[in-house]
Design an enzyme around this catalytic site. Structure first.
Site, short mmCIF file in Angstrom:
data_model
loop_
_atom_site.label_atom_id
_atom_site.label_comp_id
_atom_site.label_asym_id
_atom_site.label_seq_id
_atom_site.Cartn_x
_atom_site.Cartn_y
_atom_site.Cartn_z
N SER A 140 -14.67 28.01 -36.09
CA SER A 140 -15.91 28.59 -36.61
C SER A 140 -17.09 28.22 -35.73
CB SER A 140 -16.16 28.09 -38.04
OG SER A 140 -17.52 28.28 -38.38
N LYS A 156 -15.50 35.76 -46.27
CA LYS A 156 -16.78 36.23 -45.71
C LYS A 156 -17.67 36.68 -46.88
CE LYS A 156 -16.00 35.53 -41.36
NZ LYS A 156 -16.79 34.55 -40.63
N ARG A 213 -18.95 30.74 -51.15
CA ARG A 213 -18.35 30.53 -49.83
C ARG A 213 -18.12 29.05 -49.50
NH1 ARG A 213 -21.11 34.35 -45.61
NH2 ARG A 213 -19.29 33.69 -44.43
N ARG A 261 -30.10 31.07 -34.24
CA ARG A 261 -30.12 29.83 -33.45
C ARG A 261 -31.47 29.63 -32.76
NH1 ARG A 261 -24.90 31.66 -33.99
NH2 ARG A 261 -23.23 30.09 -33.94
N SER A 274 -26.66 36.43 -34.43
CA SER A 274 -26.22 35.05 -34.13
C SER A 274 -27.26 34.34 -33.27
CB SER A 274 -24.89 35.06 -33.38
OG SER A 274 -23.87 35.53 -34.21
N ASP A 286 -16.07 39.74 -36.99
CA ASP A 286 -17.07 40.59 -37.66
C ASP A 286 -16.82 42.08 -37.45
OD1 ASP A 286 -18.32 38.35 -38.62
OD2 ASP A 286 -19.87 38.32 -37.08
N GLY A 317 -24.60 32.81 -44.70
CA GLY A 317 -23.75 31.65 -44.43
C GLY A 317 -24.20 30.95 -43.15
C1 S3P Z 1 -21.21 33.57 -36.68
C2 S3P Z 1 -19.91 33.16 -36.69
C3 S3P Z 1 -18.87 33.81 -37.49
C4 S3P Z 1 -19.33 35.19 -37.93
C5 S3P Z 1 -20.71 35.21 -38.48
C6 S3P Z 1 -21.70 34.72 -37.46
C7 S3P Z 1 -22.17 32.81 -35.87
O1 S3P Z 1 -18.63 33.04 -38.66
O2 S3P Z 1 -18.42 35.73 -38.86
O3 S3P Z 1 -21.08 36.53 -38.86
O4 S3P Z 1 -23.31 33.28 -35.64
O5 S3P Z 1 -21.81 31.72 -35.41
P1 S3P Z 1 -17.68 31.75 -38.65
O6 S3P Z 1 -18.37 30.65 -37.92
O7 S3P Z 1 -17.47 31.43 -40.11
O8 S3P Z 1 -16.41 32.20 -37.98
#
Ligand code: S3P
Length: 430
Positions: free
Chosen positions: A160, A343, A117, A22, A18, A316, A89
């Site tokens: 989210s 997912k 998705r 970013r 994550s 996750d 995603g």
């Molecule tokens: C993530 C948020 C989650 C998570 C994904 C990573 C992120 O998804 O399941 O693996 O880095 O912000 P969602 O924002 O769809 O909940």
């Protein structure tokens, strides 16, 4: 996978996925260079870097997963091909917030799983800010025509963190102050990273009674500056090893330099509640992210229920927690986790199918699972459903099964953790 006798050793994890996504995005739109050490080795984070390069950002990968990025400020250059988000995603959703503020049109594509998705969760608010987005009935591919964005005040219908980060990034390009409200607290790496890169934002709890949401406000037009950072170990990848350790009462595991961000660390409370002994030492803070070292010892496992805000916080990690549920004393129940169905695979169905193939009793529900404890599983031929977390979750479940387990499509682990199977072997005693 062969069954194991014990789990022992030390696991050094690649950088958190994550945070890596970013940092790569913000480093690209910052001014000046950034040095990102211990960048995630997963294919998803490579997809983000690939897209940034297509948008004109120069970067180089040095030894030791060090990425050096030459930021180009808020304006990127028009890509000559579609931005390939692969399986990620996070890449598609968060980067859409940045390309929506550009002066050109970008096409974003993904693999077969990503193409199924839901993207309406970013399309609706970005269009409200002034972007033009074409999609395949709310699914990828996306064709985003950037615009001079207007700030919005938006209450997200889905909790989210990807959507929240997308809108905060878009907010940087907007005229005025963007306010985003989330129904439940989600991971806050977007907010923490924006501050690390020099942006100012405000956040506070909001809502009434039991429903505690959060709001974040960001002003448009802020310029970011590059950073030098070491990315902490990925807590969601650590979950597989912690759950493996939980399977053996005599296990001992050390995990140095692990991410301890409070919006992610609920996993540690839940595992302790379940019966694992965990201590944290060497707590430190790097660019606003908490890091620490873990010492873990196995014990006897009881039971847990994951519901409400916990389901969002552990989204996750639920697949691996569910995969070890039959080996606990009284089982694990998961509720309010409908998001798992959209997912990388339908993770509720994938977990139920694989556990049943191993001989387990499982109750599958629309928004979760109920898995009794005290069960004995046998090795079986399983499917990863092309989903990295399902492949890794069942590699862990296989450690306590009777007989060997084969996981088809196990190579999908490389989406977040290419060295997973090798590292698991290193800490497994047979
Ligand atoms: C993530 C948020 C989650 C998570 C994904 C990573 C992120 O998804 O399941 O693996 O880095 O912000 P969602 O924002 O769809 O909940």
């Amino acid at each position: 996978m062969r069954p194991a006798r014990n789990v022992r050793g030390s696991v050094q994890l690649p950088g958190d996925k994550s945070i890596s996504h970013r940092y790569a995005m913000l480093a690209g739109i910052a001014e000046g260079p950034s040095r990102l050490e211990n960048y995630s080795t997963g294919a998803d984070c490579a997809s983000t870097l690939g897209c940034m390069r297509s948008l004109g950002v120069a970067w180089e990968c040095k030894a030791g997963n060090l990425i050096e990025v030459q930021g180009r400020g808020l304006s990127l250059s028009a890509p000559s091909n579609a931005l390939d988000c692969g399986n990620s995603g996070s890449t598609m959703r968060m980067l859409s917030g940045i390309v929506a503020g550009q002066t050109f049109t970008s096409e974003m594509v993904g693999d077969e799983s990503l193409s199924r998705r839901p993207m309406a969760r970013v399309i609706t608010p970005l269009c409200a800010m002034g972007a033009q987005i074409e999609s395949h009935d709310g699914k990828p591919p996306l064709r985003i025509t950037g615009a001079a964005l207007k700030a919005i005040d938006y209450a997200m219908p889905v909790a989210s963190a990807q959507v929240k980060s997308c809108l905060l990034f878009a907010g940087l390009f907007a005229d005025g102050e963007t306010r985003i409200e989330e129904p439940l607290r989600t991971r806050d790496h977007g907010e923490v990273a924006l501050r690390a890169f020099g942006a100012k934002l405000e956040r506070k709890a909001c809502g009434q009674g039991g429903a505690m949401g959060h709001e974040v406000r960001i002003r448009g037009g802020q310029r970011l500056r590059g950073i030098e950072a070491r990315i902490p170990g990925d807590l969601s990848s650590a979950a597989f090893f912690l759950c493996a350790a939980a399977l053996f009462p005599g296990s001992q595991l050390t995990v140095p330099s692990l991410l301890m961000n409070p919006t992610r660390a609920r996993l540690l409370d839940i595992l302790m509640q379940l019966g694992l002994r965990i201590s944290v030492t060497q707590l430190d803070e790097i660019h606003g992210e908490l890091v620490g070292s873990l010492q873990v010892e196995g014990g006897s496992l009881t039971q847990i229920t994951i519901a409400g805000a916990d389901s969002a916080a552990l989204i996750d990690e639920i697949p691996v927690l569910a995969a070890i549920a039959p080996y606990t004393g009284q089982g694990i129940e998961v509720r309010d986790a409908k998001e798992l169905r959209v997912k990388e695979s339908d993770r509720i169905a994938a977990v139920a199918t694989n556990l049943r193939l191993m001989g387990a009793q499982v109750e599958e529900r629309e928004d979760g699972l109920k898995i009794p404890g005290g069960q004995t599983l046998h090795g079986a031929e399983l499917d990863s459903f092309g989903d990295h977390r399902i492949a890794m979750a069942f590699a862990v479940a296989a450690l306590r099964a009777q007989g060997e387990t084969l996981i088809r499509g196990a190579e999908s682990a490389a989406i977040s953790y290419p060295a997973f199977f090798q590292t698991l072997e290193e800490v497994t005693e047979r």
